[in-house]
Enzyme design. Structure first.
Site, PDB file in Angstrom:
ATOM      1  CG  ASP A  81     -64.236   1.199 -13.779  1.00 31.67           C
ATOM      2  OD1 ASP A  81     -65.246   0.459 -13.777  1.00 31.67           O
ATOM      3  OD2 ASP A  81     -64.305   2.439 -13.670  1.00 31.67           O
ATOM      4  N   GLY A 135     -69.470  11.159 -13.621  1.00 34.06           N
ATOM      5  CA  GLY A 135     -69.106  12.578 -13.615  1.00 34.06           C
ATOM      6  C   GLY A 135     -69.822  13.366 -12.532  1.00 34.06           C
TER       7      GLY A 135
END
Length: 266
Positions: free
Chosen positions: A66, A167
């Site tokens: 990633d 987040g």
């Protein structure tokens, strides 16, 4: 696609997938690489494969890098056996992003690995910190650019920007599904949602209908583990760290099962 950085997370995800009979993408972010290093995580993922085999479940697992931001980082992951890599040079000008992505795709395809790239940007970094105060829509992926990018690079999947962020969310994000639909039609590629944790179930459903085929998920899974660990410590029932870690693992497993149910039940 679930981000991993230690044994308890990998174990919880794998056990959830075995019980749900769901294929997995286990992916390693830059934060995980700093915390645990590629080689440790690869050995833990090998253990996950063995666990699935011992359970008698044919569980396909893709190991994905990633946010690989350099060719060196991508090359190391490929040498370690990652079956898929993301080259993320989306912060570069379009032409430079295209050039680097095209070269990475050539190298990865030569050894049978897949490539994800990104066009457009999220206003937050991987750590969830805001990187700009600009309107997120200024960084949304453009379908005309996506079409050329896909055609000239030969990538296998494209991460698009349409209103999500990395987040935790302070409020439900405003997602522009038109961007997803337009990019899916223009490229013919599986599209990727970064910043997937925290999107509503309805938001996931609409995103998948529009063309999203990979959803990156970590923050809320990790929070479930954190909350369970905090509760275990507060209970004063346990004396050993592994008991607290086990409580966290079980909570993450249940959160992953819920996420798998949402993603696959659309």
């Amino acid at each position: 696609a679930f981000n991993v950085n230690n044994m308890e997370i990998i174990q919880g995800i794998t056990e959830a997938a075995i019980e749900e009979r769901a294929p997995l993408i286990l992916q390693v972010s830059s934060g995980a690489r700093k915390y645990a290093k590629h080689v440790y995580l690869m050995k833990l993922i090998e253990a996950a494969l063995l666990d699935a085999q011992d359970s008698g479940v044919d569980l396909p697992i893709c190991v994905h890098l990633d946010h690989g931001v350099t060719m060196k980082m991508v090359g190391r992951a490929l040498r370690l056996g990652f079956t898929s890599v993301m080259i993320d040079t989306s912060a570069l000008p379009f032409e430079e992003n295209l050039r680097v992505t095209k070269e990475v795709t050539r190298i990865a395809h030569d050894i049978g690995a897949d490539v994800e790239a990104e066009l457009g940007r999220l206003v937050t970094g991987e750590d969830g910190k805001k990187e700009t105060d600009a309107d997120p829509s200024e960084f949304y992926t453009r379908a005309d650019e996506a079409a050329r990018f896909a055609r000239e690079t030969g990538i296998d999947a494209l991460a698009v920007a349409f209103g999500t962020s990395h987040g935790f969310y302070k409020a439900q994000p405003k997602l522009d599904f038109r961007v997803v639909r337009d990019c899916a039609a223009a490229t013919g590629l599986p599209l990727v949602m970064h910043g997937g944790s925290g999107v509503s179930d309805e938001g996931f459903r609409k995103a998948i209908e529009a063309g999203i085929r990979k959803i990156n998920y970590y923050s809320y899974m990790s929070k479930a583990g954190y909350d369970a660990a905090a509760a275990a410590i507060a209970s004063q029932k346990y004396k050993y760290l592994h008991d607290v870690e086990h409580a966290a693992m079980q909570a993450m497993k249940e959160d992953v099962k819920r996420a798998i149910s949402v993603f696959s039940g659309i």
